[in-house]
Enzyme design. Structure first.
Site, PDB file in Angstrom:
ATOM      1  N   GLY A  39      16.847  36.175  26.536  1.00 30.47           N
ATOM      2  CA  GLY A  39      16.747  37.293  27.461  1.00 30.47           C
ATOM      3  C   GLY A  39      15.740  37.099  28.585  1.00 30.47           C
ATOM      4  O   GLY A  39      15.708  37.887  29.529  1.00 30.47           O
ATOM      5  N   CYS A 255      48.488  50.165  26.804  1.00 33.11           N
ATOM      6  CA  CYS A 255      48.787  49.335  27.975  1.00 33.11           C
ATOM      7  C   CYS A 255      50.263  49.475  28.316  1.00 33.11           C
ATOM      8  O   CYS A 255      51.118  49.423  27.432  1.00 33.11           O
ATOM      9  CB  CYS A 255      48.442  47.885  27.664  1.00 33.11           C
ATOM     10  SG  CYS A 255      49.126  46.709  28.832  1.00 33.11           S
ATOM     11  N   CYS A 258      52.013  45.727  27.408  1.00 36.93           N
ATOM     12  CA  CYS A 258      52.113  45.183  26.052  1.00 36.93           C
ATOM     13  C   CYS A 258      51.943  46.254  24.982  1.00 36.93           C
ATOM     14  O   CYS A 258      52.141  45.992  23.808  1.00 36.93           O
ATOM     15  CB  CYS A 258      51.084  44.072  25.848  1.00 36.93           C
ATOM     16  SG  CYS A 258      49.394  44.675  25.714  1.00 36.93           S
ATOM     17  N   CYS A 279      46.154  46.275  30.489  1.00 38.16           N
ATOM     18  CA  CYS A 279      45.033  45.477  29.983  1.00 38.16           C
ATOM     19  C   CYS A 279      44.298  44.810  31.144  1.00 38.16           C
ATOM     20  O   CYS A 279      44.923  44.267  32.051  1.00 38.16           O
ATOM     21  CB  CYS A 279      45.534  44.363  29.068  1.00 38.16           C
ATOM     22  SG  CYS A 279      46.313  44.921  27.561  1.00 38.16           S
ATOM     23  N   CYS A 285      46.975  40.183  27.557  1.00 39.55           N
ATOM     24  CA  CYS A 285      48.157  41.020  27.724  1.00 39.55           C
ATOM     25  C   CYS A 285      49.429  40.182  27.609  1.00 39.55           C
ATOM     26  O   CYS A 285      50.371  40.561  26.902  1.00 39.55           O
ATOM     27  CB  CYS A 285      48.101  41.723  29.076  1.00 39.55           C
ATOM     28  SG  CYS A 285      49.276  43.058  29.241  1.00 39.55           S
TER      29      CYS A 285
END
Ligand SMILES: [Zn+2]
Length: 298
Positions: A39, A255, A258, A279, A285
């Site tokens: 970090g 979606c 899909c 998606c 997808c």
């Protein structure tokens, strides 16, 4: 001047990976430092690249410093392999790294460079995810002086950031940050995880893949090493929550291509003015659609 110095790839105008070997070595050293202090924003000498800063030069320098002939690269922009930024970056790597394979399939890639999304498919220990970062410092919204921000990071003093979140709760009853959600890594440094949606933040936590973040303009590299604790900054009584895609009846929206109800969705407006959802991860997808048609054929 070392008389024995040989330019790599003598015939080519540029060395493998565009950057010279010293530049790549310096970036790799900074990556090691970034991994050692999870970090922490490691400063590095960001090179001029043949594209504007803000177009992913930080991520690109990480990718070019790490990539070798055995690697398979995937580049995505907002979840899509075909958007302008992704296509151009991929072409540039292909041009300057002869022999490197490219792919759109998440599971085939050893190196994934991404802008604003983490692929929907779970990453593995064999993969490295490189995220392009515009603003590396989560504290920039509360403190303009970099020198003071460094002290605050060193002391892990994020009280002003928490006050900012609290003001959000008072004003809007919830934390309104949609992207770049401040996330504490390994119990100390709080990072700006690049403009990924909240949906992707929990996927940094204990990720099997190494996540590297590069900010070219701000000249910083930082890392979320594999299997590291990554916690979004929250209050004890207000839980962190991701986007929930529900319609007026409380049903999870699927979606339109899909039918997936477990992926991050993009909102689209079609020609008739209707709102539809799709998606965000285009490869995911397509694979879902292939699975469905294979099942139908069987
Ligand atoms: Zn889909």
């Amino acid at each position: 001047m070392n008389a024995h110095y040989e330019l790599p790839l003598e015939d080519a105008g540029y060395s493998f990976g565009f950057l010279d070997e010293y530049a790549k070595k310096e970036v790799r050293r900074c990556i090691l430092k970034a991994i050692s202090i999870p970090g922490y924003q490691t400063p590095y000498a960001s090179r001029e690249m043949p594209m504007g800063r803000g177009f992913g030069t930080g991520g690109l320098q990480l990718t070019l410093s790490l990539i070798g002939e055995d690697d398979t690269l995937k580049v995505i922009d907002q979840g899509s392999d075909d958007s302008v930024n992704a296509v151009n970056l991929r072409q540039f790597v292909q041009l300057t790294c002869p022999g490197v394979d490219v792919t759109e399939k998440t599971q085939e890639a050893t190196l994934i460079q991404s802008r604003h999304r983490i692929p929907e498919k779970m990453l593995t220990e064999e993969q490295i995810l490189v995220l392009q970062v515009p603003y590396p410092d989560a504290l920039v919204v509360v403190e303009p002086s970099e020198a003071r921000r460094k002290v605050m990071h060193g002391e892990a003093d994020y009280s002003r950031l928490l006050v900012k979140l609290y003001e959000d709760v008072v004003r809007f009853d919830e934390i309104t940050i949609s992207h770049r959600y401040p996330t504490r890594i390994n119990g100390h440094y709080v990072i700006d995880p690049s403009p990924i949606p909240r949906w992707d933040v929990p996927r940094l936590h204990q990720s099997p893949a190494l996540v590297l973040l590069g900010a070219g303009r701000e000249k910083k590299i930082y890392a979320v090493p594999p299997y590291t604790v990554a916690e979004p900054l929250v209050f004890d009584d207000i839980a962190f929550r991701v986007e929930d895609f529900r319609d007026a009846n409380g049903q999870r929206i699927a979606c339109r291509c899909c039918g997936s109800t477990v992926s991050f969705l993009d909102e689209l407006i079609d020609d008739a003015g209707n709102i539809t959802h799709q998606c965000s991860d285009s490869t995911y997808c397509e694979e879902q659609q292939e699975t469905i048609s294979a099942r139908k054929r069987a």
